[in-house]
Design a protein around this motif. Structure first.
Motif, mmCIF file in Angstrom:
data_model
loop_
_atom_site.group_PDB
_atom_site.id
_atom_site.type_symbol
_atom_site.label_atom_id
_atom_site.label_comp_id
_atom_site.label_asym_id
_atom_site.label_seq_id
_atom_site.Cartn_x
_atom_site.Cartn_y
_atom_site.Cartn_z
ATOM 1 N N CYS A 188 0.986 -1.198 -0.014
ATOM 2 C CA CYS A 188 -0.043 -0.207 0.068
ATOM 3 C C CYS A 188 0.841 1.335 0.015
ATOM 4 N N ALA A 189 1.944 1.405 0.762
ATOM 5 C CA ALA A 189 2.879 2.370 0.877
ATOM 6 C C ALA A 189 3.404 2.692 -0.414
ATOM 7 N N SER A 190 4.016 1.440 -0.953
ATOM 8 C CA SER A 190 4.605 1.860 -2.471
ATOM 9 C C SER A 190 3.718 2.195 -3.294
ATOM 10 N N LYS A 191 2.505 1.553 -3.343
ATOM 11 C CA LYS A 191 1.440 2.194 -4.333
ATOM 12 C C LYS A 191 1.090 3.634 -4.004
ATOM 13 N N LEU A 192 1.028 4.030 -2.781
ATOM 14 C CA LEU A 192 0.899 5.303 -2.179
ATOM 15 C C LEU A 192 2.011 6.505 -2.655
ATOM 16 N N GLY A 193 3.222 6.042 -3.133
ATOM 17 C CA GLY A 193 4.236 6.843 -3.628
ATOM 18 C C GLY A 193 5.433 6.778 -2.642
ATOM 19 N N ALA A 194 5.460 5.985 -1.770
ATOM 20 C CA ALA A 194 6.817 5.821 -0.835
ATOM 21 C C ALA A 194 7.894 5.560 -1.751
ATOM 22 N N ASP A 195 9.187 6.237 -1.210
ATOM 23 C CA ASP A 195 10.464 6.021 -2.122
ATOM 24 C C ASP A 195 10.964 4.671 -1.784
ATOM 25 N N LYS A 196 10.816 4.156 -0.406
ATOM 26 C CA LYS A 196 11.404 2.853 -0.253
ATOM 27 C C LYS A 196 10.698 2.111 0.911
ATOM 28 N N CYS A 197 10.469 1.034 0.980
ATOM 29 C CA CYS A 197 9.786 0.391 1.987
ATOM 30 C C CYS A 197 10.439 -1.080 2.434
ATOM 31 N N TYR A 198 10.394 -1.337 3.669
ATOM 32 C CA TYR A 198 11.119 -2.374 4.137
ATOM 33 C C TYR A 198 9.922 -3.119 5.201
ATOM 34 N N ALA A 199 9.616 -4.405 4.911
ATOM 35 C CA ALA A 199 8.747 -5.243 5.368
ATOM 36 C C ALA A 199 9.341 -6.278 6.307
ATOM 37 N N TYR A 200 9.362 -6.476 7.449
ATOM 38 C CA TYR A 200 9.759 -7.545 8.344
ATOM 39 C C TYR A 200 8.823 -8.333 9.114
ATOM 40 N N ASP A 201 8.934 -9.656 9.132
ATOM 41 C CA ASP A 201 8.117 -10.664 10.014
ATOM 42 C C ASP A 201 8.914 -11.615 10.719
ATOM 43 N N VAL A 219 5.980 -4.179 -7.974
ATOM 44 C CA VAL A 219 6.707 -3.109 -7.398
ATOM 45 C C VAL A 219 8.072 -3.523 -7.076
ATOM 46 N N SER A 220 9.128 -2.569 -7.188
ATOM 47 C CA SER A 220 10.495 -3.021 -6.965
ATOM 48 C C SER A 220 11.223 -2.142 -5.779
ATOM 49 N N ASN A 221 10.337 -1.374 -4.969
ATOM 50 C CA ASN A 221 11.010 -0.470 -4.105
ATOM 51 C C ASN A 221 10.576 -1.468 -2.659
ATOM 52 N N ILE A 222 10.399 -2.757 -2.533
ATOM 53 C CA ILE A 222 10.266 -3.081 -1.235
ATOM 54 C C ILE A 222 10.910 -4.222 -0.887
ATOM 55 N N GLU A 223 11.696 -4.361 0.128
ATOM 56 C CA GLU A 223 12.528 -5.317 0.828
ATOM 57 C C GLU A 223 11.899 -6.070 1.841
ATOM 58 N N CYS A 224 11.656 -7.401 1.848
ATOM 59 C CA CYS A 224 10.922 -8.232 2.837
ATOM 60 C C CYS A 224 11.945 -9.307 3.549
ATOM 61 N N GLU A 225 12.295 -9.151 4.609
ATOM 62 C CA GLU A 225 13.312 -9.983 5.413
ATOM 63 C C GLU A 225 12.440 -10.583 6.790
ATOM 64 N N VAL A 226 13.296 -11.420 7.311
ATOM 65 C CA VAL A 226 12.826 -11.988 8.586
ATOM 66 C C VAL A 226 13.493 -11.472 9.555
ATOM 67 N N SER A 227 12.615 -11.132 10.832
ATOM 68 C CA SER A 227 13.144 -10.316 11.732
ATOM 69 C C SER A 227 12.257 -10.633 13.136
ATOM 70 N N ASP A 228 12.775 -10.862 14.371
ATOM 71 C CA ASP A 228 11.981 -11.103 15.443
ATOM 72 C C ASP A 228 11.889 -9.560 16.010
ATOM 73 N N LEU A 229 10.503 -8.957 15.905
ATOM 74 C CA LEU A 229 10.301 -7.720 16.068
ATOM 75 C C LEU A 229 11.439 -6.895 15.666
ATOM 76 N N LEU A 230 12.123 -6.009 16.178
ATOM 77 C CA LEU A 230 13.026 -4.906 15.740
ATOM 78 C C LEU A 230 14.400 -5.723 15.598
ATOM 79 N N LYS A 231 14.712 -6.819 16.100
ATOM 80 C CA LYS A 231 16.050 -7.476 15.876
ATOM 81 C C LYS A 231 16.103 -7.759 14.478
ATOM 82 N N GLY A 232 17.261 -7.206 13.823
ATOM 83 C CA GLY A 232 17.403 -7.554 12.386
ATOM 84 C C GLY A 232 16.717 -6.402 11.616
#
Length: 309
Positions: A188-201, A219-232
């Motif tokens: 959603c953020a990317s489609k709304l025009g955000a420059d760069k997005c980072y998604a963690y779970d 969309v090519s400006n989103i990075e998705c990675e594994v993280s324990d809350l804010l660790k990582g």
């Protein structure tokens, strides 16, 4: 209760996790069924006649408990199960999730008939990957296949969070989503025009689903990675941060999230049941945040915050 109208979601885990199971399941339904036989022998000694108790109960595993919620099948049950799965995963709890009374349907596919395009906020429309939809003037299409991850846009927590997100994202924004599920908020953020997005779970399955949805939305400006809350999480200051998770995890996160914020960063928190708002308000105050906006729907709350100067 007709089989073709209701689905029993039964979650089983270790006895010591009963309070956490009940808290998470209460976010799905106010009426819960709890199976806890851990103190059965004590009850029998206190005067309950064992010969009047069904043998299957007497022989039940005393080390586990089950909590069940009954939900209408008029919207995707996968949204409920993914929500439960992610919340328990974030709490570090292993659990078995069962769907009962399915009328011999293949629910993995049949739920899709109830998942239709839904508008959230002013411009966003979440459209299932298998549905055709012609965008109207000003509408922004987000295509989703939630798979085994939470986030179709039908749940109040997602809609509330996306509604607030729409107010704060612009073309210069860097966005962080903590607990991304299907990746819906970052997309959603990317489609709304955000420059760069980072998604963690914390859940690798959710990250895999999120990456697939990112690709399918082109969309090519989103990075998705594994993280324990804010660790990582990548160490930097973000312009907009979202966290659509449960109250307890939000409270645990608030003391540390400030290091990822600058003075104008907006933090949007969601997944809060109204009964837990007072606890979240206290944590907001204790950690020196100020409330900018707050919206409620069907017993759920989302709040946007700024750091106090």
């Amino acid at each position: 209760m007709e089989d073709n109208k209701w689905i029993q979601i039964k979650v089983t885990s270790k006895t010591e996790n009963l309070d956490e199971l009940t808290a998470v399941m209460s976010m799905i339904s106010n009426g819960l069924q709890i199976e806890d036989y851990s103190d059965l022998e004590e009850r029998i000694l206190d005067g309950v006649y064992g010969d009047l108790i069904d043998e299957s109960v007497l022989n039940a595993d005393k080390t586990v408990v089950s909590v069940s919620a009954y939900v209408s099948n008029d919207k995707p049950v996968s949204d409920h199960t993914a929500f439960i799965r992610e919340r328990l995963s974030s709490l570090g709890i292993d659990a078995k999730i069962e769907l009962i009374s399915l009328c011999e349907e293949d629910w993995a596919d049949s739920w899709k008939q109830y998942y239709k395009p839904i508008k959230i906020g002013e411009h966003l429309v979440v459209v299932p990957m298998w549905e055709k939809y012609d965008a109207q003037n000003g509408e922004i299409i987000v295509k989703m296949d939630p798979g085994m991850a939470f986030g179709t846009g039908t749940h109040e927590t997602t809609r509330l969070c996306a509604t607030l997100l729409e107010k704060y994202v612009d073309k210069t924004s860097t966005m962080l989503d903590v607990g991304c599920g299907s990746g819906i908020l970052a997309i959603c953020a990317s489609k709304l025009g955000a420059d760069k997005c980072y998604a963690y779970d914390i859940d690798p399955v959710a990250v895999k689903v999120a990456r697939e949805n990112v690709k399918d939305n082109d969309v090519s400006n989103i990075e998705c990675e594994v993280s324990d809350l804010l660790k990582g999480v990548k160490k930097q200051k973000y312009d907009v941060i979202t966290a659509n998770i449960v109250a307890d995890i939000i409270i645990r996160m608030l003391p540390d999230i400030g290091e990822f914020m600058h003075d104008k960063t907006t933090l949007v928190i969601s997944g809060i049941i109204d009964e837990r708002c007072s606890d979240v308000y206290k944590s907001i105050s204790d950690n020196k945040f100020s409330i900018v906006d707050e919206i409620h729907e069907n017993g759920w709350c989302a709040i946007s915050l700024l750091k106090k100067a």
